[in-house]
Design a protein around this motif. Structure first.
Motif, short mmCIF file in Angstrom:
data_model
loop_
_atom_site.label_atom_id
_atom_site.label_comp_id
_atom_site.label_asym_id
_atom_site.label_seq_id
_atom_site.Cartn_x
_atom_site.Cartn_y
_atom_site.Cartn_z
N UNK A 1 -22.44 38.19 -36.62
CA UNK A 1 -22.71 37.55 -35.33
C UNK A 1 -23.06 38.59 -34.26
N UNK A 2 -22.35 39.71 -34.31
CA UNK A 2 -22.69 40.80 -33.38
C UNK A 2 -24.10 41.30 -33.64
N UNK A 3 -24.46 41.39 -34.94
CA UNK A 3 -25.80 41.85 -35.29
C UNK A 3 -26.88 40.89 -34.82
N UNK B 1 -19.05 39.72 -28.00
CA UNK B 1 -17.86 39.74 -28.85
C UNK B 1 -17.07 38.43 -28.89
N UNK B 2 -16.83 37.79 -27.72
CA UNK B 2 -16.04 36.56 -27.71
C UNK B 2 -16.76 35.44 -28.46
N UNK B 3 -18.05 35.34 -28.26
CA UNK B 3 -18.84 34.33 -28.97
C UNK B 3 -18.89 34.63 -30.46
N UNK B 4 -19.02 35.92 -30.79
CA UNK B 4 -19.04 36.31 -32.21
C UNK B 4 -17.72 35.99 -32.88
N UNK B 5 -16.61 36.19 -32.18
CA UNK B 5 -15.29 35.88 -32.75
C UNK B 5 -15.16 34.38 -33.03
N UNK B 6 -15.66 33.54 -32.10
CA UNK B 6 -15.58 32.09 -32.30
C UNK B 6 -16.47 31.66 -33.47
N UNK B 7 -17.66 32.24 -33.59
CA UNK B 7 -18.55 31.90 -34.70
C UNK B 7 -17.94 32.33 -36.04
N UNK C 1 -27.16 45.55 -49.39
CA UNK C 1 -28.52 46.09 -49.43
C UNK C 1 -29.53 45.10 -48.92
N UNK C 2 -29.26 43.77 -49.25
CA UNK C 2 -30.17 42.72 -48.74
C UNK C 2 -30.11 42.62 -47.24
N UNK C 3 -28.84 42.69 -46.68
CA UNK C 3 -28.68 42.61 -45.24
C UNK C 3 -29.36 43.76 -44.55
#
Length: 414
Positions: A333-335, A340-346, A408-410
Protein backbone atom coordinates in the motif's frame (compact mmCIF):
# COMPACT_ATOMS: atom_id res chain seq x y z
CA UNK A 1 -38.99 62.59 -6.27
CA UNK A 2 -37.44 63.44 -2.89
CA UNK A 3 -35.52 61.19 -0.54
CA UNK A 4 -38.53 60.66 1.72
CA UNK A 5 -40.70 59.68 -1.25
CA UNK A 6 -38.08 57.18 -2.44
CA UNK A 7 -37.77 55.69 1.02
CA UNK A 8 -41.54 55.44 1.33
CA UNK A 9 -41.59 52.89 -1.53
CA UNK A 10 -40.35 49.88 0.44
CA UNK A 11 -41.62 51.44 3.66
CA UNK A 12 -45.17 51.60 2.31
CA UNK A 13 -44.87 48.01 1.16
CA UNK A 14 -43.98 46.95 4.70
CA UNK A 15 -46.74 49.11 6.11
CA UNK A 16 -49.38 47.14 4.18
CA UNK A 17 -48.42 44.04 6.15
CA UNK A 18 -48.03 45.81 9.47
CA UNK A 19 -50.83 43.99 11.25
CA UNK A 20 -49.10 40.63 10.78
CA UNK A 21 -45.54 41.98 10.56
CA UNK A 22 -44.83 41.73 14.28
CA UNK A 23 -45.87 38.09 14.51
CA UNK A 24 -42.98 37.00 12.27
CA UNK A 25 -40.21 37.67 14.83
CA UNK A 26 -42.51 36.55 17.64
CA UNK A 27 -42.86 33.19 15.87
CA UNK A 28 -39.11 32.93 15.27
CA UNK A 29 -38.35 33.73 18.91
CA UNK A 30 -40.99 31.26 20.09
CA UNK A 31 -39.43 28.58 17.87
CA UNK A 32 -36.00 29.40 19.31
CA UNK A 33 -37.41 29.05 22.82
CA UNK A 34 -39.07 25.75 21.91
CA UNK A 35 -35.77 24.42 20.53
CA UNK A 36 -33.91 25.30 23.72
CA UNK A 37 -36.69 24.38 26.16
CA UNK A 38 -35.84 20.64 26.44
CA UNK A 39 -32.21 21.49 27.24
CA UNK A 40 -33.28 24.16 29.73
CA UNK A 41 -35.58 21.72 31.51
CA UNK A 42 -32.98 18.92 31.47
CA UNK A 43 -30.22 21.22 32.77
CA UNK A 44 -32.40 23.46 34.93
CA UNK A 45 -29.59 23.99 37.45
CA UNK A 46 -27.53 25.80 34.79
CA UNK A 47 -28.19 29.54 35.41
CA UNK A 48 -26.95 30.57 31.96
CA UNK A 49 -29.45 28.29 30.23
CA UNK A 50 -32.25 29.63 32.44
CA UNK A 51 -31.15 33.17 31.58
CA UNK A 52 -31.21 32.42 27.84
CA UNK A 53 -34.71 30.97 28.21
CA UNK A 54 -35.90 34.02 30.13
CA UNK A 55 -34.32 36.32 27.58
CA UNK A 56 -36.04 34.61 24.64
CA UNK A 57 -39.33 34.68 26.55
CA UNK A 58 -38.97 38.43 27.17
CA UNK A 59 -38.10 39.08 23.53
CA UNK A 60 -41.09 37.06 22.40
CA UNK A 61 -43.34 38.98 24.82
CA UNK A 62 -42.11 42.31 23.40
CA UNK A 63 -43.22 41.38 19.88
CA UNK A 64 -46.50 39.88 21.05
CA UNK A 65 -47.49 42.98 23.02
CA UNK A 66 -46.25 45.47 20.42
CA UNK A 67 -48.59 44.07 17.76
CA UNK A 68 -51.44 46.56 17.08
CA UNK A 69 -54.15 43.98 17.83
CA UNK A 70 -52.56 43.20 21.22
CA UNK A 71 -52.15 46.91 21.99
CA UNK A 72 -55.88 47.46 21.42
CA UNK A 73 -56.75 44.41 23.55
CA UNK A 74 -54.58 45.51 26.50
CA UNK A 75 -56.00 49.04 26.38
CA UNK A 76 -59.56 47.71 26.32
CA UNK A 77 -59.02 45.20 29.15
CA UNK A 78 -57.43 47.77 31.46
CA UNK A 79 -59.69 50.62 30.38
CA UNK A 80 -56.67 52.97 30.22
CA UNK A 81 -55.87 54.50 26.82
CA UNK A 82 -52.29 53.79 25.72
CA UNK A 83 -51.32 51.85 28.84
CA UNK A 84 -49.69 49.42 26.42
CA UNK A 85 -46.97 52.03 25.94
CA UNK A 86 -45.32 51.81 29.38
CA UNK A 87 -45.95 48.05 29.40
CA UNK A 88 -44.14 47.50 26.09
CA UNK A 89 -41.42 49.99 27.05
CA UNK A 90 -40.93 48.11 30.33
CA UNK A 91 -40.66 44.76 28.57
CA UNK A 92 -38.17 46.22 26.11
CA UNK A 93 -36.12 47.77 28.92
CA UNK A 94 -36.14 44.50 30.87
CA UNK A 95 -34.99 42.70 27.72
CA UNK A 96 -32.13 45.19 27.27
CA UNK A 97 -31.00 44.74 30.85
CA UNK A 98 -31.26 40.96 30.59
CA UNK A 99 -29.13 40.99 27.44
CA UNK A 100 -26.43 42.95 29.22
CA UNK A 101 -26.46 40.66 32.25
CA UNK A 102 -26.37 37.52 30.13
CA UNK A 103 -23.52 38.70 27.89
CA UNK A 104 -21.48 39.77 30.94
CA UNK A 105 -22.06 36.42 32.68
CA UNK A 106 -21.54 34.46 29.46
CA UNK A 107 -18.20 36.15 28.83
CA UNK A 108 -16.80 36.74 32.35
CA UNK A 109 -18.37 33.90 34.35
CA UNK A 110 -21.33 33.53 36.69
CA UNK A 111 -21.88 36.18 39.41
CA UNK A 112 -21.18 33.68 42.20
CA UNK A 113 -17.77 32.97 40.65
CA UNK A 114 -16.67 36.50 39.70
CA UNK A 115 -16.68 39.70 41.76
CA UNK A 116 -16.60 41.87 38.61
CA UNK A 117 -19.64 40.04 37.23
CA UNK A 118 -21.50 40.60 40.50
CA UNK A 119 -20.77 44.32 40.44
CA UNK A 120 -21.78 44.66 36.79
CA UNK A 121 -24.96 42.64 37.35
CA UNK A 122 -25.99 44.77 40.34
CA UNK A 123 -25.34 47.94 38.34
CA UNK A 124 -27.42 46.78 35.36
CA UNK A 125 -30.32 45.55 37.52
CA UNK A 126 -30.45 48.75 39.57
CA UNK A 127 -30.19 51.11 36.59
CA UNK A 128 -32.68 49.32 34.35
CA UNK A 129 -35.00 48.59 37.27
CA UNK A 130 -34.98 52.33 38.00
CA UNK A 131 -35.73 53.09 34.35
CA UNK A 132 -38.80 50.82 34.43
CA UNK A 133 -40.11 52.55 37.57
CA UNK A 134 -39.52 55.96 35.96
CA UNK A 135 -41.42 54.89 32.84
CA UNK A 136 -44.56 54.17 34.86
CA UNK A 137 -44.24 57.36 36.89
CA UNK A 138 -43.89 59.48 33.75
CA UNK A 139 -46.88 57.74 32.14
CA UNK A 140 -49.00 58.44 35.23
CA UNK A 141 -48.08 62.14 34.97
CA UNK A 142 -48.66 62.40 31.21
CA UNK A 143 -51.94 63.26 29.52
CA UNK A 144 -52.39 60.81 26.60
CA UNK A 145 -56.14 60.36 26.04
CA UNK A 146 -56.06 59.53 22.33
CA UNK A 147 -55.27 55.86 21.65
CA UNK A 148 -52.44 55.40 19.14
CA UNK A 149 -51.60 51.84 18.10
CA UNK A 150 -48.84 52.62 15.61
CA UNK A 151 -47.52 56.16 15.89
CA UNK A 152 -47.58 56.85 19.63
CA UNK A 153 -43.88 57.78 19.73
CA UNK A 154 -44.20 60.55 17.16
CA UNK A 155 -47.81 61.56 17.97
CA UNK A 156 -46.94 62.31 21.61
CA UNK A 157 -43.32 63.37 20.95
CA UNK A 158 -44.05 66.89 22.21
CA UNK A 159 -46.40 66.00 25.09
CA UNK A 160 -45.02 66.80 28.58
CA UNK A 161 -43.86 63.75 30.55
CA UNK A 162 -44.71 61.43 27.64
CA UNK A 163 -41.95 63.16 25.73
CA UNK A 164 -39.52 62.33 28.54
CA UNK A 165 -40.81 58.75 28.73
CA UNK A 166 -40.25 58.16 25.01
CA UNK A 167 -36.78 59.66 25.20
CA UNK A 168 -35.94 57.64 28.33
CA UNK A 169 -36.82 54.25 26.86
CA UNK A 170 -34.99 55.02 23.60
CA UNK A 171 -31.85 56.18 25.43
CA UNK A 172 -31.95 53.12 27.72
CA UNK A 173 -32.32 50.87 24.69
CA UNK A 174 -29.54 52.65 22.80
CA UNK A 175 -27.15 52.47 25.76
CA UNK A 176 -27.77 48.75 26.23
CA UNK A 177 -27.32 48.09 22.51
CA UNK A 178 -24.05 50.06 22.42
CA UNK A 179 -22.55 48.34 25.47
CA UNK A 180 -23.72 44.89 24.38
CA UNK A 181 -22.41 45.41 20.85
CA UNK A 182 -19.00 46.46 22.19
CA UNK A 183 -18.81 43.44 24.51
CA UNK A 184 -19.84 41.07 21.70
CA UNK A 185 -17.45 42.38 19.05
CA UNK A 186 -14.57 42.41 21.54
CA UNK A 187 -15.42 38.82 22.41
CA UNK A 188 -15.54 37.78 18.75
CA UNK A 189 -11.92 38.89 18.35
CA UNK A 190 -10.83 36.57 21.19
CA UNK A 191 -8.64 33.66 20.12
CA UNK A 192 -9.64 30.05 20.68
CA UNK A 193 -13.42 30.43 20.39
CA UNK A 194 -15.50 27.47 19.25
CA UNK A 195 -16.61 27.98 15.63
CA UNK A 196 -20.31 27.69 16.50
CA UNK A 197 -19.94 30.19 19.35
CA UNK A 198 -18.11 32.62 17.07
CA UNK A 199 -20.87 32.44 14.46
CA UNK A 200 -23.51 32.84 17.16
CA UNK A 201 -21.74 35.96 18.43
CA UNK A 202 -21.58 37.34 14.89
CA UNK A 203 -25.35 36.97 14.53
CA UNK A 204 -25.78 38.64 17.93
CA UNK A 205 -23.48 41.46 16.82
CA UNK A 206 -25.51 42.00 13.67
CA UNK A 207 -28.72 41.91 15.71
CA UNK A 208 -27.54 44.59 18.11
CA UNK A 209 -26.20 46.70 15.25
CA UNK A 210 -29.71 46.57 13.78
CA UNK A 211 -31.02 47.58 17.21
CA UNK A 212 -28.85 50.69 17.02
CA UNK A 213 -30.27 51.42 13.56
CA UNK A 214 -33.78 51.01 15.05
CA UNK A 215 -32.94 53.53 17.77
CA UNK A 216 -31.49 55.95 15.20
CA UNK A 217 -34.66 55.77 13.12
CA UNK A 218 -36.89 56.32 16.14
CA UNK A 219 -34.81 59.15 17.59
CA UNK A 220 -34.62 60.86 14.20
CA UNK A 221 -38.40 60.70 13.76
CA UNK A 222 -39.04 61.97 17.31
CA UNK A 223 -36.41 64.73 16.93
CA UNK A 224 -38.00 65.80 13.66
CA UNK A 225 -41.31 66.31 15.48
CA UNK A 226 -39.53 68.54 18.03
CA UNK A 227 -38.28 70.76 15.21
CA UNK A 228 -41.63 70.91 13.41
CA UNK A 229 -40.72 68.42 10.66
CA UNK A 230 -42.38 65.15 9.67
CA UNK A 231 -40.22 62.06 9.35
CA UNK A 232 -42.84 59.73 10.83
CA UNK A 233 -42.18 57.15 8.08
CA UNK A 234 -38.91 56.31 9.82
CA UNK A 235 -40.78 55.35 12.99
CA UNK A 236 -43.81 53.81 11.30
CA UNK A 237 -42.15 51.65 8.66
CA UNK A 238 -38.34 51.56 8.78
CA UNK A 239 -37.96 51.04 12.53
CA UNK A 240 -40.37 48.04 12.67
CA UNK A 241 -38.52 46.31 9.83
CA UNK A 242 -35.19 46.84 11.60
CA UNK A 243 -36.66 45.56 14.87
CA UNK A 244 -37.91 42.39 13.21
CA UNK A 245 -34.60 41.70 11.48
CA UNK A 246 -32.78 42.37 14.74
CA UNK A 247 -35.00 39.95 16.66
CA UNK A 248 -34.44 37.17 14.12
CA UNK A 249 -30.68 37.74 14.14
CA UNK A 250 -30.52 37.76 17.95
CA UNK A 251 -32.64 34.60 18.17
CA UNK A 252 -30.30 32.83 15.73
CA UNK A 253 -27.30 34.12 17.66
CA UNK A 254 -28.52 32.63 20.93
CA UNK A 255 -29.57 29.23 19.58
CA UNK A 256 -26.80 28.70 17.01
CA UNK A 257 -23.96 27.75 19.42
CA UNK A 258 -26.06 25.14 21.24
CA UNK A 259 -28.13 23.94 18.29
CA UNK A 260 -25.08 23.88 16.00
CA UNK A 261 -23.00 21.85 18.43
CA UNK A 262 -25.92 19.49 19.04
CA UNK A 263 -26.63 18.97 15.32
CA UNK A 264 -22.93 18.62 14.56
CA UNK A 265 -22.69 15.95 17.25
CA UNK A 266 -25.75 14.14 15.83
CA UNK A 267 -24.26 14.30 12.35
CA UNK A 268 -20.91 12.91 13.49
CA UNK A 269 -22.57 10.00 15.30
CA UNK A 270 -24.74 9.12 12.31
CA UNK A 271 -21.77 9.48 9.98
CA UNK A 272 -19.68 7.17 12.17
CA UNK A 273 -22.56 4.66 12.21
CA UNK A 274 -22.86 4.76 8.42
CA UNK A 275 -19.10 4.47 7.88
CA UNK A 276 -19.05 1.24 9.90
CA UNK A 277 -21.60 -0.38 7.56
CA UNK A 278 -19.10 -2.21 5.27
CA UNK A 279 -17.24 -3.83 8.19
CA UNK A 280 -20.53 -4.52 9.98
CA UNK A 281 -21.91 -6.34 6.93
CA UNK A 282 -18.73 -8.39 6.66
CA UNK A 283 -18.87 -9.34 10.34
CA UNK A 284 -22.54 -10.20 9.97
CA UNK A 285 -21.69 -12.76 7.30
CA UNK A 286 -19.12 -14.27 9.67
CA UNK A 287 -21.44 -14.34 12.67
CA UNK A 288 -24.55 -15.35 10.75
CA UNK A 289 -26.74 -12.56 12.15
CA UNK A 290 -26.53 -8.89 13.01
CA UNK A 291 -27.45 -6.54 15.85
CA UNK A 292 -31.11 -7.00 16.94
CA UNK A 293 -33.28 -4.05 15.89
CA UNK A 294 -34.39 -1.70 18.67
CA UNK A 295 -36.89 0.82 17.32
CA UNK A 296 -36.52 3.41 20.08
CA UNK A 297 -32.74 3.23 20.36
CA UNK A 298 -30.90 6.55 20.27
CA UNK A 299 -28.22 7.30 17.71
CA UNK A 300 -25.53 6.92 20.37
CA UNK A 301 -26.88 3.52 21.42
CA UNK A 302 -27.08 2.28 17.83
CA UNK A 303 -23.46 3.33 17.24
CA UNK A 304 -22.31 1.67 20.46
CA UNK A 305 -24.16 -1.55 19.65
CA UNK A 306 -22.68 -1.66 16.15
CA UNK A 307 -19.15 -1.01 17.44
CA UNK A 308 -19.55 -3.67 20.14
CA UNK A 309 -20.87 -6.23 17.67
CA UNK A 310 -18.02 -5.59 15.24
CA UNK A 311 -15.37 -5.93 17.93
CA UNK A 312 -16.96 -9.05 19.43
CA UNK A 313 -16.94 -10.83 16.06
CA UNK A 314 -13.65 -9.35 14.92
CA UNK A 315 -11.62 -10.30 18.01
CA UNK A 316 -11.54 -14.09 17.45
CA UNK A 317 -11.29 -13.55 13.69
CA UNK A 318 -8.34 -11.19 14.08
CA UNK A 319 -6.41 -13.86 15.99
CA UNK A 320 -6.42 -15.95 12.81
CA UNK A 321 -4.95 -13.23 10.57
CA UNK A 322 -1.64 -13.71 8.79
CA UNK A 323 0.79 -11.15 10.18
CA UNK A 324 3.23 -11.70 7.33
CA UNK A 325 0.48 -10.93 4.83
CA UNK A 326 -0.43 -7.82 6.81
CA UNK A 327 3.15 -6.57 6.70
CA UNK A 328 3.52 -7.26 2.98
CA UNK A 329 0.16 -5.57 2.32
CA UNK A 330 1.26 -2.54 4.30
CA UNK A 331 4.43 -2.26 2.25
CA UNK A 332 2.45 -2.76 -0.96
CA UNK A 333 0.00 0.00 0.00
CA UNK A 334 2.88 2.34 0.73
CA UNK A 335 4.34 1.45 -2.66
CA UNK A 336 1.06 2.48 -4.27
CA UNK A 337 1.47 5.93 -2.77
CA UNK A 338 -0.95 5.71 0.17
CA UNK A 339 -0.02 7.51 3.42
CA UNK A 340 0.93 5.32 6.42
CA UNK A 341 -2.46 5.48 8.21
CA UNK A 342 -4.35 4.65 5.03
CA UNK A 343 -1.86 1.89 4.21
CA UNK A 344 -2.33 0.38 7.68
CA UNK A 345 -6.14 0.32 7.22
CA UNK A 346 -5.83 -1.27 3.76
CA UNK A 347 -3.45 -3.92 5.11
CA UNK A 348 -5.90 -4.73 7.92
CA UNK A 349 -8.74 -5.01 5.42
CA UNK A 350 -6.66 -7.43 3.30
CA UNK A 351 -5.91 -9.80 6.20
CA UNK A 352 -9.48 -9.66 7.54
CA UNK A 353 -10.89 -10.62 4.14
CA UNK A 354 -8.22 -13.30 3.89
CA UNK A 355 -9.27 -14.71 7.28
CA UNK A 356 -12.94 -14.63 6.32
CA UNK A 357 -12.30 -16.35 2.98
CA UNK A 358 -10.13 -18.93 4.74
CA UNK A 359 -13.24 -20.42 6.34
CA UNK A 360 -13.28 -22.43 9.53
CA UNK A 361 -14.63 -21.47 12.91
CA UNK A 362 -13.59 -17.90 13.75
CA UNK A 363 -13.89 -18.67 17.44
CA UNK A 364 -11.37 -21.46 17.29
CA UNK A 365 -7.97 -22.00 15.73
CA UNK A 366 -4.44 -21.68 16.93
CA UNK A 367 -3.42 -18.71 14.86
CA UNK A 368 -2.06 -18.37 11.34
CA UNK A 369 1.52 -17.54 12.24
CA UNK A 370 3.14 -20.50 13.98
CA UNK A 371 0.51 -20.66 16.72
CA UNK A 372 1.23 -17.05 17.76
CA UNK A 373 -1.78 -14.79 18.38
CA UNK A 374 -1.34 -11.46 16.58
CA UNK A 375 -1.67 -8.16 18.47
CA UNK A 376 -5.26 -7.10 17.81
CA UNK A 377 -5.18 -3.81 19.75
CA UNK A 378 -4.67 -1.51 16.75
CA UNK A 379 -7.13 -3.42 14.61
CA UNK A 380 -9.94 -3.23 17.16
CA UNK A 381 -9.25 0.44 17.79
CA UNK A 382 -9.22 1.44 14.12
CA UNK A 383 -12.40 -0.27 12.98
CA UNK A 384 -13.64 2.99 11.42
CA UNK A 385 -10.59 3.29 9.15
CA UNK A 386 -10.77 -0.40 8.23
CA UNK A 387 -14.46 -0.09 7.38
CA UNK A 388 -13.76 2.90 5.13
CA UNK A 389 -11.04 0.87 3.39
CA UNK A 390 -13.58 -1.89 2.67
CA UNK A 391 -15.58 0.61 0.60
CA UNK A 392 -12.89 0.33 -2.10
CA UNK A 393 -12.63 -3.38 -3.02
CA UNK A 394 -10.69 -2.61 -6.20
CA UNK A 395 -7.94 -0.93 -4.18
CA UNK A 396 -7.89 -3.83 -1.71
CA UNK A 397 -7.54 -6.32 -4.58
CA UNK A 398 -4.64 -4.33 -6.00
CA UNK A 399 -2.87 -4.18 -2.64
CA UNK A 400 -3.40 -7.90 -2.05
CA UNK A 401 -2.15 -8.79 -5.53
CA UNK A 402 1.07 -6.90 -4.94
CA UNK A 403 1.42 -8.37 -1.46
CA UNK A 404 1.10 -12.02 -2.56
CA UNK A 405 3.09 -11.60 -5.77
CA UNK A 406 6.62 -13.15 -5.78
CA UNK A 407 9.30 -10.59 -4.93
CA UNK A 408 10.91 -10.79 -8.36
CA UNK A 409 7.54 -10.22 -10.05
CA UNK A 410 6.81 -7.25 -7.77
CA UNK A 411 10.20 -5.82 -8.58
CA UNK A 412 9.55 -6.14 -12.34
CA UNK A 413 6.13 -4.48 -12.06
CA UNK A 414 7.66 -1.56 -10.22
Amino acid sequence: MGFADAAMGPASFLSEFYTSFWWIPAGVLAAALAIKLPTIIRLWTDPLLRAVGGLLLLACAVFVFVAPSTIVWVNRVTGVPNISAPWVYSLLTAFCGSCLVLIIAWRDGLPEHSASTRRATRWVVSVYGGVIVALWVLFALADVPVERTRDLDTYYAGTPFMREEILLYLLAHTTAALITSKLIWNWIRTDGLDAWLRWGLKFLGVGYALNLAFDAAKLTAVGARWTGNDLDWLSLNVAPALACLSAVSIAVGFILPHAGQYLHGRWRIRLAHRRLRPLYRLMRTVHGSGVPLVLRASAELRLTRRETFIRDVLLPLARRTDERLRQRSYVAALGLGFPPERAKALAAAVVILDAVEGGGNPEGGDGRDGGHDPDTTDLLREIGAVSRALRHPDVIREVRARAVAPEDTAAVTE
